[in-house]
Design a protein around this motif. Structure first.
Motif, PDB file in Angstrom:
ATOM      1  N   THR A 194       0.852  -1.152   0.041  1.00 23.25           N
ATOM      2  CA  THR A 194      -0.082  -0.005  -0.298  1.00 23.25           C
ATOM      3  C   THR A 194       0.908   1.335  -0.066  1.00 23.25           C
ATOM      4  O   THR A 194       0.174   2.289  -0.049  1.00 23.25           O
ATOM      5  N   GLY A 195       2.096   1.236   0.104  1.00 26.43           N
ATOM      6  CA  GLY A 195       2.928   2.320   0.089  1.00 26.43           C
ATOM      7  C   GLY A 195       3.626   2.912  -1.258  1.00 26.43           C
ATOM      8  O   GLY A 195       3.335   2.568  -2.204  1.00 26.43           O
ATOM      9  N   SER A 196       4.631   3.437  -0.801  1.00 25.35           N
ATOM     10  CA  SER A 196       5.550   4.177  -1.880  1.00 25.35           C
ATOM     11  C   SER A 196       6.532   3.305  -2.285  1.00 25.35           C
ATOM     12  O   SER A 196       7.335   2.877  -1.737  1.00 25.35           O
ATOM     13  N   PHE A 197       6.703   2.877  -3.602  1.00 30.30           N
ATOM     14  CA  PHE A 197       7.674   2.081  -4.257  1.00 30.30           C
ATOM     15  C   PHE A 197       8.969   2.841  -4.195  1.00 30.30           C
ATOM     16  O   PHE A 197      10.281   2.331  -4.012  1.00 30.30           O
ATOM     17  N   PHE A 198       8.989   4.167  -4.388  1.00 28.00           N
ATOM     18  CA  PHE A 198      10.110   4.960  -4.320  1.00 28.00           C
ATOM     19  C   PHE A 198      10.786   4.997  -3.106  1.00 28.00           C
ATOM     20  O   PHE A 198      11.935   4.823  -2.915  1.00 28.00           O
ATOM     21  N   VAL A 199      10.097   5.279  -2.061  1.00 28.06           N
ATOM     22  CA  VAL A 199      10.505   5.068  -0.485  1.00 28.06           C
ATOM     23  C   VAL A 199      11.075   3.899  -0.137  1.00 28.06           C
ATOM     24  O   VAL A 199      12.051   3.787   0.505  1.00 28.06           O
ATOM     25  N   MET A 222      13.320  -3.625   8.892  1.00 32.89           N
ATOM     26  CA  MET A 222      12.087  -4.481   9.052  1.00 32.89           C
ATOM     27  C   MET A 222      10.939  -3.370   9.469  1.00 32.89           C
ATOM     28  O   MET A 222       9.699  -3.720   8.934  1.00 32.89           O
ATOM     29  N   GLU A 223      11.199  -2.401  10.073  1.00 32.35           N
ATOM     30  CA  GLU A 223      10.035  -1.494  10.546  1.00 32.35           C
ATOM     31  C   GLU A 223       9.538  -0.667   9.132  1.00 32.35           C
ATOM     32  O   GLU A 223       8.584  -0.475   8.933  1.00 32.35           O
ATOM     33  N   VAL A 224      10.482  -0.374   8.397  1.00 28.82           N
ATOM     34  CA  VAL A 224      10.374   0.257   7.275  1.00 28.82           C
ATOM     35  C   VAL A 224       9.631  -0.335   6.240  1.00 28.82           C
ATOM     36  O   VAL A 224       8.497  -0.082   5.747  1.00 28.82           O
ATOM     37  N   VAL A 225       9.924  -1.790   6.029  1.00 27.05           N
ATOM     38  CA  VAL A 225       9.459  -2.700   5.020  1.00 27.05           C
ATOM     39  C   VAL A 225       7.975  -2.939   5.406  1.00 27.05           C
ATOM     40  O   VAL A 225       6.993  -2.745   4.479  1.00 27.05           O
ATOM     41  N   ARG A 226       7.664  -3.276   6.535  1.00 29.39           N
ATOM     42  CA  ARG A 226       6.442  -3.654   7.122  1.00 29.39           C
ATOM     43  C   ARG A 226       5.497  -2.499   7.030  1.00 29.39           C
ATOM     44  O   ARG A 226       4.403  -2.347   6.922  1.00 29.39           O
ATOM     45  N   GLY A 227       6.167  -1.306   7.642  1.00 27.39           N
ATOM     46  CA  GLY A 227       5.507  -0.132   7.465  1.00 27.39           C
ATOM     47  C   GLY A 227       4.800   0.414   6.140  1.00 27.39           C
ATOM     48  O   GLY A 227       3.741   0.751   5.990  1.00 27.39           O
ATOM     49  N   ILE A 228       5.906   0.063   5.102  1.00 28.10           N
ATOM     50  CA  ILE A 228       5.323   0.831   3.787  1.00 28.10           C
ATOM     51  C   ILE A 228       4.572  -0.349   3.131  1.00 28.10           C
ATOM     52  O   ILE A 228       3.589  -0.089   2.381  1.00 28.10           O
ATOM     53  N   TYR A 229       4.631  -1.593   3.275  1.00 27.02           N
ATOM     54  CA  TYR A 229       4.043  -2.718   2.575  1.00 27.02           C
ATOM     55  C   TYR A 229       2.528  -2.500   3.204  1.00 27.02           C
ATOM     56  O   TYR A 229       1.425  -2.555   2.349  1.00 27.02           O
ATOM     57  N   LEU A 230       2.273  -2.737   4.273  1.00 22.71           N
ATOM     58  CA  LEU A 230       0.967  -3.069   5.174  1.00 22.71           C
ATOM     59  C   LEU A 230       0.460  -1.561   5.683  1.00 22.71           C
ATOM     60  O   LEU A 230      -0.871  -1.426   5.276  1.00 22.71           O
ATOM     61  N   LYS A 231       0.986  -0.674   5.801  1.00 19.87           N
ATOM     62  CA  LYS A 231       0.319   0.579   6.522  1.00 19.87           C
ATOM     63  C   LYS A 231       0.559   1.604   5.619  1.00 19.87           C
ATOM     64  O   LYS A 231      -0.092   2.782   5.992  1.00 19.87           O
ATOM     65  N   GLY A 232       1.257   1.643   4.545  1.00 18.83           N
ATOM     66  CA  GLY A 232       1.479   2.896   3.424  1.00 18.83           C
ATOM     67  C   GLY A 232       2.212   3.945   4.093  1.00 18.83           C
ATOM     68  O   GLY A 232       1.917   5.184   3.936  1.00 18.83           O
ATOM     69  N   ALA A 233       3.293   3.433   5.010  1.00 17.67           N
ATOM     70  CA  ALA A 233       4.100   4.964   5.628  1.00 17.67           C
ATOM     71  C   ALA A 233       4.748   5.319   4.874  1.00 17.67           C
ATOM     72  O   ALA A 233       5.464   5.136   3.551  1.00 17.67           O
ATOM     73  N   THR A 234       4.764   6.863   4.804  1.00 15.65           N
ATOM     74  CA  THR A 234       5.371   7.713   3.818  1.00 15.65           C
ATOM     75  C   THR A 234       6.645   8.135   4.362  1.00 15.65           C
ATOM     76  O   THR A 234       7.253   7.581   5.447  1.00 15.65           O
ATOM     77  N   PHE A 235       7.581   8.849   3.885  1.00 17.26           N
ATOM     78  CA  PHE A 235       9.048   9.154   4.109  1.00 17.26           C
ATOM     79  C   PHE A 235       9.010   9.782   5.411  1.00 17.26           C
ATOM     80  O   PHE A 235       9.957   9.366   6.161  1.00 17.26           O
ATOM     81  N   ALA A 236       7.841  10.533   5.639  1.00 20.21           N
ATOM     82  CA  ALA A 236       8.000  11.252   7.152  1.00 20.21           C
ATOM     83  C   ALA A 236       7.983  10.399   8.158  1.00 20.21           C
ATOM     84  O   ALA A 236       8.526  10.797   9.067  1.00 20.21           O
ATOM     85  N   VAL A 237       7.212   9.238   8.020  1.00 27.28           N
ATOM     86  CA  VAL A 237       6.895   8.123   9.084  1.00 27.28           C
ATOM     87  C   VAL A 237       8.473   7.290   9.153  1.00 27.28           C
ATOM     88  O   VAL A 237       8.684   7.208  10.213  1.00 27.28           O
ATOM     89  N   VAL A 238       8.894   6.870   8.004  1.00 23.43           N
ATOM     90  CA  VAL A 238      10.057   6.147   8.056  1.00 23.43           C
ATOM     91  C   VAL A 238      11.363   6.915   8.184  1.00 23.43           C
ATOM     92  O   VAL A 238      12.404   6.132   8.388  1.00 23.43           O
ATOM     93  N   TYR A 239      11.378   8.146   8.246  1.00 25.23           N
ATOM     94  CA  TYR A 239      12.561   9.037   8.303  1.00 25.23           C
ATOM     95  C   TYR A 239      13.679   8.645   9.484  1.00 25.23           C
ATOM     96  O   TYR A 239      14.666   8.488   9.247  1.00 25.23           O
ATOM     97  N   PRO A 240      12.847   8.460  10.705  1.00 22.61           N
ATOM     98  CA  PRO A 240      13.933   8.150  11.893  1.00 22.61           C
ATOM     99  C   PRO A 240      14.616   6.812  11.684  1.00 22.61           C
ATOM    100  O   PRO A 240      15.876   6.561  11.743  1.00 22.61           O
ATOM    101  N   SER A 241      14.070   5.648  11.051  1.00 18.05           N
ATOM    102  CA  SER A 241      14.698   4.548  10.774  1.00 18.05           C
ATOM    103  C   SER A 241      15.799   4.847   9.559  1.00 18.05           C
ATOM    104  O   SER A 241      16.808   4.135   9.619  1.00 18.05           O
TER     105      SER A 241
END
Length: 376
Positions: free
Chosen positions: A257-262, A333-352
């Motif tokens: 559900t997330g961004s392929f670029f991120v 792992m946090e980034v991958v699952r966040g982007i795949y399942l939650k559609g996490a944006t760059f702002a969300v995964v930035y700390p990781s």
């Protein structure tokens, strides 16, 4: 300044392309790994084999049995004639659930009396035993509600009893399919240890055949050697990542559900970390066998248990949480699952991502220092 780096990159690329089998293995091993693990690992608790000892043998007892086997969760292996047979089946792993219905089952229910049913669950898999217990309790809850409604109808009571009816909503993985959880995690694990193994062989291979002395005697600087040797392996590992991503989405049909670029940017940083770690070990170790063994032990083993692959880090012990801080796979792992399942944006995964940048910077600085020490 970068001409020497480009020259080293070109040399490494020629070394790679000179051995087509090596290139093929670099791409096929991760793809084969995710295919085998993705197709074989399934944490969905369905089709649980069960057996029944129906001592009542009435229409009511058969209806009760049907409430189990008419769902996707249980599969009736057969009915037994005594407890010993059920114990033998469970000891052999043939069944995971055994239900014994007493002789006076239908009579007691017809007389509006409580009845006890014996339920035995295989506890050799504790997590699955807990899930099975939940399924059994849910079916009993539905059965009791139906019996209560029948009792009230027979007794002429029309007033409904007050109740609390929860409405459960599952976010991000509403079907609770384990593939949406496992396969993105396996993507992170495969991108961890295999690129690290490739990186661990870069310098140590030249040590064994003696060509490393050409670099020792050349005017190239340590950082030029490190970058020149790392970039080709990051590139081929990124190609492997693209193949793995296509497999997860189009073959295994994992929810994305997330961004392929991120995700790709995150994968590039992570691969730089893993190749850099392998390169650092390659600077410090003298044989290829030792490099591969140490890389495998220090990457795969900790990440399987402490990166959040199978259980959240928040539920681990203090020692486990401490170890997870130093694993790059934890952040990816946090980034991958966040982007795949939650559609996490760059702002969300930035700390990781920032943690990965710090990690890879530290690794490459140490690799440069290690090479300088070797030159001196």
């Amino acid at each position: 300044m970068f001409r020497r780096v480009l020259a080293i990159i070109a040399k490494e690329m020629r070394e790679l392309l000179r051995d087509p089998i090596y290139v093929a293995l670099s791409l096929l091993v991760p793809v084969t790994g995710i295919y085998i693990m993705g197709a074989g690992i399934n944490l969905d608790v369905k089709n649980i084999p069960m057996a029944v000892y129906d001592r009542d043998r009435s229409a009511v007892s058969r209806e009760y049995i049907s409430s189990f086997i008419n769902s996707d969760y249980f599969r009736l292996i057969g009915q037994v004639d005594h407890d010993t047979q059920a114990e033998e089946w469970m000891a052999l792993g043939k069944i995971r659930l055994f239900i014994e219905i007493p002789e006076n089952f239908s009579e007691k229910l017809a007389a509006d009396k409580p009845v006890t049913v014996r339920v035995a669950i295989d506890g050799s898999f504790p997590s699955r035993a807990e899930v099975i217990t939940g399924y059994v309790n849910a079916i009993h809850y539905q059965t009791n509600n139906r019996l209560l409604a029948d009792y009230m109808r027979k007794s002429g009571q029309t007033t409904e009893l007050p109740e609390i009816s929860p409405i459960a909503i599952v976010w991000y993985n509403p079907t609770l399919e384990s593939k949406n959880f496992i396969i993105p995690g396996m993507l992170a694990i495969l991108l961890l240890f295999y690129p690290a193994i490739l990186g661990s062989l870069v310098v140590v291979r030249e040590k064994e055949i003696g060509t490393i002395y050409n670099l020792y005697c050349s005017p190239v600087k340590g950082w030029e050697v490190v970058l020149g040797k790392a970039i080709p392996y990051i590139a081929i590992s990124f190609a492997a990542y693209l193949l793995l991503f296509l497999l997860t989405v189009f073959i295994f049909e994992v929810k994305f559900t997330g961004s392929f670029f991120v995700l790709s940017l995150s994968a590039l940083l992570f691969l730089a970390c893993t190749v850099g770690y392998g390169l650092l070990l390659s600077m410090l170790i003298s044989t290829q066998i030792a490099a591969m063994f140490i890389t495998l032990i220090t990457t795969l083993m900790p990440s399987l248990y402490y990166s959040g692959l199978l259980a959240p880090i928040s539920g681990q012990s203090m020692a486990g949480k401490f170890i997870s801080v130093f694993l790059p796979s934890t952040y990816f792992m946090e980034v991958v699952r966040g982007i795949y399942l939650k559609g996490a944006t760059f702002a969300v995964v930035y700390p990781s991502l920032l943690a990965l940048v710090i990690y890879l910077t530290t690794l490459y600085v140490l690799a440069v220092i290690s090479f300088r020490k070797k030159v001196s």
